[in-house]
Design a protein around this motif. Structure first.
Motif, PDB file in Angstrom:
ATOM      1  N   ARG A 188       1.162  -2.839   8.544  1.00  0.00           N
ATOM      2  CA  ARG A 188       1.553  -1.671   7.741  1.00  0.00           C
ATOM      3  C   ARG A 188       0.380  -0.714   7.548  1.00  0.00           C
ATOM      4  N   ARG A 189      -0.799  -1.256   7.270  1.00  0.00           N
ATOM      5  CA  ARG A 189      -1.980  -0.409   7.079  1.00  0.00           C
ATOM      6  C   ARG A 189      -2.286   0.410   8.329  1.00  0.00           C
ATOM      7  N   LYS A 190      -2.228  -0.212   9.471  1.00  0.00           N
ATOM      8  CA  LYS A 190      -2.529   0.493  10.722  1.00  0.00           C
ATOM      9  C   LYS A 190      -1.477   1.549  11.031  1.00  0.00           C
ATOM     10  N   ARG A 191      -0.213   1.234  10.791  1.00  0.00           N
ATOM     11  CA  ARG A 191       0.843   2.219  11.045  1.00  0.00           C
ATOM     12  C   ARG A 191       0.707   3.420  10.110  1.00  0.00           C
ATOM     13  N   ARG A 192       0.291   3.187   8.862  1.00  0.00           N
ATOM     14  CA  ARG A 192       0.050   4.295   7.925  1.00  0.00           C
ATOM     15  C   ARG A 192      -1.084   5.194   8.409  1.00  0.00           C
ATOM     16  N   ARG A 193      -2.031   4.623   9.126  1.00  0.00           N
ATOM     17  CA  ARG A 193      -3.165   5.402   9.628  1.00  0.00           C
ATOM     18  C   ARG A 193      -2.860   6.101  10.949  1.00  0.00           C
TER      19      ARG A 193
END
Length: 87
Positions: free
Chosen positions: A71-76
């Motif tokens: 999720r963190r990577k997709r948000r970035r």
């Protein structure tokens, strides 16, 4: 349901305006003692990158860590490698 049977997540972030071509690979691997490890590899596309392994006693904790990192990577701005443009 354990994610150890599923494929790893291969994400990319490509932004020609910033000269950015990065990859991020997330995978779950079972341990010999009934736990699970989250293995992540990241770096510039075309290099071998860096690797980090985090081990958990419970597979559910590894699943949660896997989901959080994804999720963190997709948000970035990271997207699935098959869907990313610019190649």
């Amino acid at each position: 349901m354990s994610r150890t049977d599923q494929y790893p997540r291969h994400l990319r972030r490509i932004d020609p305006a910033q000269n950015m071509r990065r990859f991020y690979l997330l995978a779950l691997q079972p341990t010999l003692f009934g736990g699970a490890s989250v293995v992540r590899t990241w770096g510039r596309i075309g290099t071998s990158g860096q690797t980090m392994m985090e081990t958990f006693d419970q597979p559910a904790a590894a699943d949660n860590a896997f989901d959080l990192l994804e999720r963190r990577k997709r948000r970035r701005g990271y997207q699935d490698a098959d869907c990313s443009s610019g190649d």
